[in-house]
Scaffold this active site. Sequence first.
Site, PDB file in Angstrom:
ATOM      1  N   ASP A  13       8.429   1.300  -2.659  1.00  0.00           N
ATOM      2  CA  ASP A  13       8.095   2.659  -2.697  1.00  0.00           C
ATOM      3  C   ASP A  13       8.915   3.132  -3.918  1.00  0.00           C
ATOM      4  O   ASP A  13       9.198   4.423  -3.752  1.00  0.00           O
ATOM      5  CB  ASP A  13       8.819   3.279  -1.567  1.00  0.00           C
ATOM      6  CG  ASP A  13       7.689   2.669  -0.272  1.00  0.00           C
ATOM      7  OD1 ASP A  13       6.605   2.361  -0.430  1.00  0.00           O
ATOM      8  OD2 ASP A  13       8.332   2.668   0.859  1.00  0.00           O
ATOM      9  N   LYS A  16       5.806   2.529  -7.901  1.00  0.00           N
ATOM     10  CA  LYS A  16       4.902   1.720  -9.052  1.00  0.00           C
ATOM     11  C   LYS A  16       3.380   2.246  -8.987  1.00  0.00           C
ATOM     12  O   LYS A  16       2.983   2.009 -10.133  1.00  0.00           O
ATOM     13  CB  LYS A  16       5.022   0.353  -8.037  1.00  0.00           C
ATOM     14  CG  LYS A  16       6.203  -0.236  -7.829  1.00  0.00           C
ATOM     15  CD  LYS A  16       5.946  -1.465  -7.146  1.00  0.00           C
ATOM     16  CE  LYS A  16       5.675  -1.278  -5.647  1.00  0.00           C
ATOM     17  NZ  LYS A  16       6.502  -0.695  -4.807  1.00  0.00           N
ATOM     18  N   GLY A  40       1.711   0.870   0.290  1.00  0.00           N
ATOM     19  CA  GLY A  40       1.009   2.142   0.081  1.00  0.00           C
ATOM     20  C   GLY A  40       1.405   2.772  -1.199  1.00  0.00           C
ATOM     21  O   GLY A  40       2.812   2.963  -1.563  1.00  0.00           O
ATOM     22  N   HIS A  41       0.697   2.901  -2.220  1.00  0.00           N
ATOM     23  CA  HIS A  41       0.738   3.304  -3.544  1.00  0.00           C
ATOM     24  C   HIS A  41       0.132   4.631  -3.774  1.00  0.00           C
ATOM     25  O   HIS A  41      -1.028   4.733  -3.618  1.00  0.00           O
ATOM     26  CB  HIS A  41       0.292   2.186  -4.488  1.00  0.00           C
ATOM     27  CG  HIS A  41       1.058   1.025  -4.495  1.00  0.00           C
ATOM     28  ND1 HIS A  41       0.950  -0.046  -5.420  1.00  0.00           N
ATOM     29  CD2 HIS A  41       2.089   0.604  -3.679  1.00  0.00           C
ATOM     30  CE1 HIS A  41       1.517  -1.047  -4.855  1.00  0.00           C
ATOM     31  NE2 HIS A  41       2.225  -0.737  -4.046  1.00  0.00           N
ATOM     32  N   GLN A 229       5.397  -3.784  -2.692  1.00  0.00           N
ATOM     33  CA  GLN A 229       6.703  -4.283  -2.046  1.00  0.00           C
ATOM     34  C   GLN A 229       7.771  -4.301  -3.373  1.00  0.00           C
ATOM     35  O   GLN A 229       7.496  -3.477  -4.142  1.00  0.00           O
ATOM     36  CB  GLN A 229       6.636  -5.528  -1.331  1.00  0.00           C
ATOM     37  CG  GLN A 229       5.984  -5.725  -0.038  1.00  0.00           C
ATOM     38  CD  GLN A 229       4.431  -5.720  -0.304  1.00  0.00           C
ATOM     39  OE1 GLN A 229       4.013  -6.883  -0.951  1.00  0.00           O
ATOM     40  NE2 GLN A 229       3.703  -4.672   0.137  1.00  0.00           N
TER      41      GLN A 229
HETATM   42  P1  GDP Z   1       4.896   2.785  -4.695  1.00  0.00           P
HETATM   43  O1  GDP Z   1       4.743   1.929  -3.176  1.00  0.00           O
HETATM   44  O2  GDP Z   1       5.995   2.091  -5.399  1.00  0.00           O
HETATM   45  O3  GDP Z   1       3.772   2.936  -5.275  1.00  0.00           O
HETATM   46  O4  GDP Z   1       5.538   4.204  -4.498  1.00  0.00           O
HETATM   47  P2  GDP Z   1       4.975   5.152  -3.256  1.00  0.00           P
HETATM   48  O5  GDP Z   1       3.615   6.005  -3.480  1.00  0.00           O
HETATM   49  O6  GDP Z   1       4.944   4.633  -1.508  1.00  0.00           O
HETATM   50  O7  GDP Z   1       6.062   6.223  -2.924  1.00  0.00           O
HETATM   51  C1  GDP Z   1       6.585   7.007  -4.130  1.00  0.00           C
HETATM   52  C2  GDP Z   1       6.603   8.426  -3.866  1.00  0.00           C
HETATM   53  O8  GDP Z   1       7.128   9.127  -4.394  1.00  0.00           O
HETATM   54  C3  GDP Z   1       5.092   9.080  -3.749  1.00  0.00           C
HETATM   55  O9  GDP Z   1       4.752  10.170  -2.505  1.00  0.00           O
HETATM   56  C4  GDP Z   1       4.802   9.473  -5.077  1.00  0.00           C
HETATM   57  O10 GDP Z   1       3.864  10.610  -5.187  1.00  0.00           O
HETATM   58  C5  GDP Z   1       6.317  10.069  -5.431  1.00  0.00           C
HETATM   59  N1  GDP Z   1       6.707  10.257  -6.774  1.00  0.00           N
HETATM   60  C6  GDP Z   1       6.560   9.192  -7.606  1.00  0.00           C
HETATM   61  N2  GDP Z   1       7.378   9.813  -8.741  1.00  0.00           N
HETATM   62  C7  GDP Z   1       7.808  10.718  -8.314  1.00  0.00           C
HETATM   63  C8  GDP Z   1       8.812  11.674  -9.060  1.00  0.00           C
HETATM   64  O11 GDP Z   1       9.269  11.415 -10.489  1.00  0.00           O
HETATM   65  N3  GDP Z   1       9.128  12.775  -8.397  1.00  0.00           N
HETATM   66  C9  GDP Z   1       8.779  13.058  -7.052  1.00  0.00           C
HETATM   67  N4  GDP Z   1       9.402  14.306  -6.435  1.00  0.00           N
HETATM   68  N5  GDP Z   1       7.871  12.229  -6.458  1.00  0.00           N
HETATM   69  C10 GDP Z   1       7.455  11.313  -7.225  1.00  0.00           C
HETATM   70  P1  IMO Z   2       4.971  -1.061  -1.341  1.00  0.00           P
HETATM   71  O1  IMO Z   2       4.077  -1.490  -2.140  1.00  0.00           O
HETATM   72  C1  IMO Z   2       8.174  -0.597   1.394  1.00  0.00           C
HETATM   73  C2  IMO Z   2       8.822  -3.757   4.465  1.00  0.00           C
HETATM   74  C3  IMO Z   2       8.350  -3.432   5.781  1.00  0.00           C
HETATM   75  C4  IMO Z   2       9.393  -4.018   6.693  1.00  0.00           C
HETATM   76  C5  IMO Z   2       9.233  -5.567   5.631  1.00  0.00           C
HETATM   77  C6  IMO Z   2       8.427  -6.383   6.288  1.00  0.00           C
HETATM   78  O2  IMO Z   2       4.336   0.533  -0.760  1.00  0.00           O
HETATM   79  O3  IMO Z   2       6.243  -0.778  -2.100  1.00  0.00           O
HETATM   80  P2  IMO Z   2       5.550  -6.717   6.404  1.00  0.00           P
HETATM   81  O4  IMO Z   2       4.755  -6.094   7.153  1.00  0.00           O
HETATM   82  O5  IMO Z   2       5.453  -6.925   4.798  1.00  0.00           O
HETATM   83  O6  IMO Z   2       5.579  -8.078   7.031  1.00  0.00           O
HETATM   84  O7  IMO Z   2       7.057  -5.955   6.559  1.00  0.00           O
HETATM   85  O8  IMO Z   2       8.702  -5.264   4.493  1.00  0.00           O
HETATM   86  N1  IMO Z   2       7.510  -3.288   3.464  1.00  0.00           N
HETATM   87  C7  IMO Z   2       7.541  -2.420   2.514  1.00  0.00           C
HETATM   88  N2  IMO Z   2       8.516  -1.417   2.416  1.00  0.00           N
HETATM   89  N3  IMO Z   2       7.289  -0.521   0.635  1.00  0.00           N
HETATM   90  C8  IMO Z   2       6.355  -1.505   0.904  1.00  0.00           C
HETATM   91  O9  IMO Z   2       5.367  -1.554  -0.230  1.00  0.00           O
HETATM   92  C9  IMO Z   2       6.474  -2.265   1.970  1.00  0.00           C
HETATM   93  N4  IMO Z   2       5.854  -3.571   2.235  1.00  0.00           N
HETATM   94  C10 IMO Z   2       6.478  -4.011   3.307  1.00  0.00           C
HETATM   95  O10 IMO Z   2       8.748  -2.016   6.067  1.00  0.00           O
HETATM   96  O11 IMO Z   2      10.834  -3.874   6.205  1.00  0.00           O
HETATM   97 MG    MG Z   3       4.735   2.634  -1.087  1.00  0.00          MG
END
Ligand code: GDP
Ligand code: IMO
Ligand code: MG
Length: 434
Positions: A13, A16, A40-41, A229
């Site tokens: 998270d 990416k 979840g991206h 991840q």
């Molecule tokens: P990923 O899994 O690495 O793609 O990241 P996620 O989408 O799960 O989580 C990142 C969260 O931060 C999302 O809700 C994005 O919209 C938000 N986000 C990304 N960059 C920024 C930033 O620079 N500032 C803020 N406030 N939110 C951001």
């Molecule tokens: P993105 O791509 C954050 C964590 C789960 C748990 C562990 C194992 O959005 O960054 P799993 O279901 O993979 O067997 O769970 O890994 N986990 C993540 N945490 N972002 C993710 O993906 C994750 N994918 C798995 O919360 O601790």
């Molecule tokens: Mg994510």
Amino acid sequence: MGLTILLGAQWGDEGKGRVTDLLAEDADVTARFSGGDNAGHTVTVGTGAAARTFKLHLLPSGVIQSRTVNVLGNGMVINPARLRGELAALAQGGITLSPERLKISHAAHLITPAHVALDKAEEDARGADKLGTTGRGIGPAYTAKISRGGLRAELFKDPETLADKIEAHVARVNRTLTGLYGAAPLDPAAIASEYAEHAQALAPYITETSLYLDGRLKAGAHVIAEGAQGSLLDIDHGTYPYVTSSSPTTGGVLTGLGVGARYIDRVIGVTKVFQTRVGEGPFPTEAFGAEGDRLRGTGANPWDEFGTTTGRPRRCGWLDLVLLRYTIRINGLTELVLTKLDVLSGLDRVRLCTGYRDPAGRLHAELPYGPSDLAPFTADYEDLPGWSEDVGGARQSSDLPAAARAYIERISALTGVPVSLVSVGPERSQIIRL
Ligand code: GDP
Ligand code: IMO
Ligand code: MG
């Protein structure tokens, strides 16, 4: 142009998705190489009433850019029902992906409802030692792959064999579900017929993606390998056993796509300017109480720290440079992208963890025993002055308050890796190129 590897440098998270979307403006292909819909991206395009937010779980985040071809690599585990749901949601938003724009590796593995049921049963059985998985069947699908009993996407091209294999697989899992866990059995015939339908819908996308990627790279295309991840969730190099079941690190790119190391051009690590983790496991810089709540946000903003896939509140704390130096090392990161700088605005001081103290009070700048044994250590901090200004409108370094610039420079100095981008909000335009 070659291969750009883009990885999460923390526990996932990191942002990416939004960074992949940004770089994909100049890319020909974006590819996922590991994981499944545990990811979840988020990609946000446009502001105000025109803002659109895309949440991607299986598709690479390059799909929003109109020109890219998108690959689901052999290292992935794919739940076809979820993939079709994601494709349908995108189609509703006007993005339709023909087989010219989406290619699924024949050697990727399939997730079935039986894997999902096993994931849940295994977590329940762990009781207080639960891992906090996303419940998407990831561990059981990779277990089947490694023990050579998995179901590969190429079966979608051979419906008869697919039906036999699915029925046998569900019957086998049923014995474990009922005998070992006392859980309800699933209906093998119903799942087989569901998968026959998935096969019909997805067969046109099945491709020898290693061959495809090699051809594009040889012809000079720019390919982005998008990590899912984060490095600290890597099955080998993460905080075992609180990890996922794949390799979201540089090594995983080569096996998960079947591409040659000779094409690697850049290895980008995405990290927040603080630290979060969802699920169980050690977290030395975790902040509790008001401080942790401040970093998490209230849930009022879409970017507040609640899981994109599961909605769980994320654990929050200060940026851990001991762990960041570690993920730089194991991945060979050539640059860092820092996200969420805007979240730190308004804090009196910002903290960087620069070392760990062991129970005897000795200071360690590196991890003495790898990341699976963090529990005995306490974080040692360097405190820097905070800044009060909102930085969401900053578009170049000189727009930032001096304290924010000093914080970024300190991260770069203490890791020895240049920072190429800093994001100051979730939207495409909220980026500073250094
Ligand atoms: P990923 O899994 O690495 O793609 O990241 P996620 O989408 O799960 O989580 C990142 C969260 O931060 C999302 O809700 C994005 O919209 C938000 N986000 C990304 N960059 C920024 C930033 O620079 N500032 C803020 N406030 N939110 C951001
Ligand atoms: P993105 O791509 C954050 C964590 C789960 C748990 C562990 C194992 O959005 O960054 P799993 O279901 O993979 O067997 O769970 O890994 N986990 C993540 N945490 N972002 C993710 O993906 C994750 N994918 C798995 O919360 O601790
Ligand atoms: Mg994510």
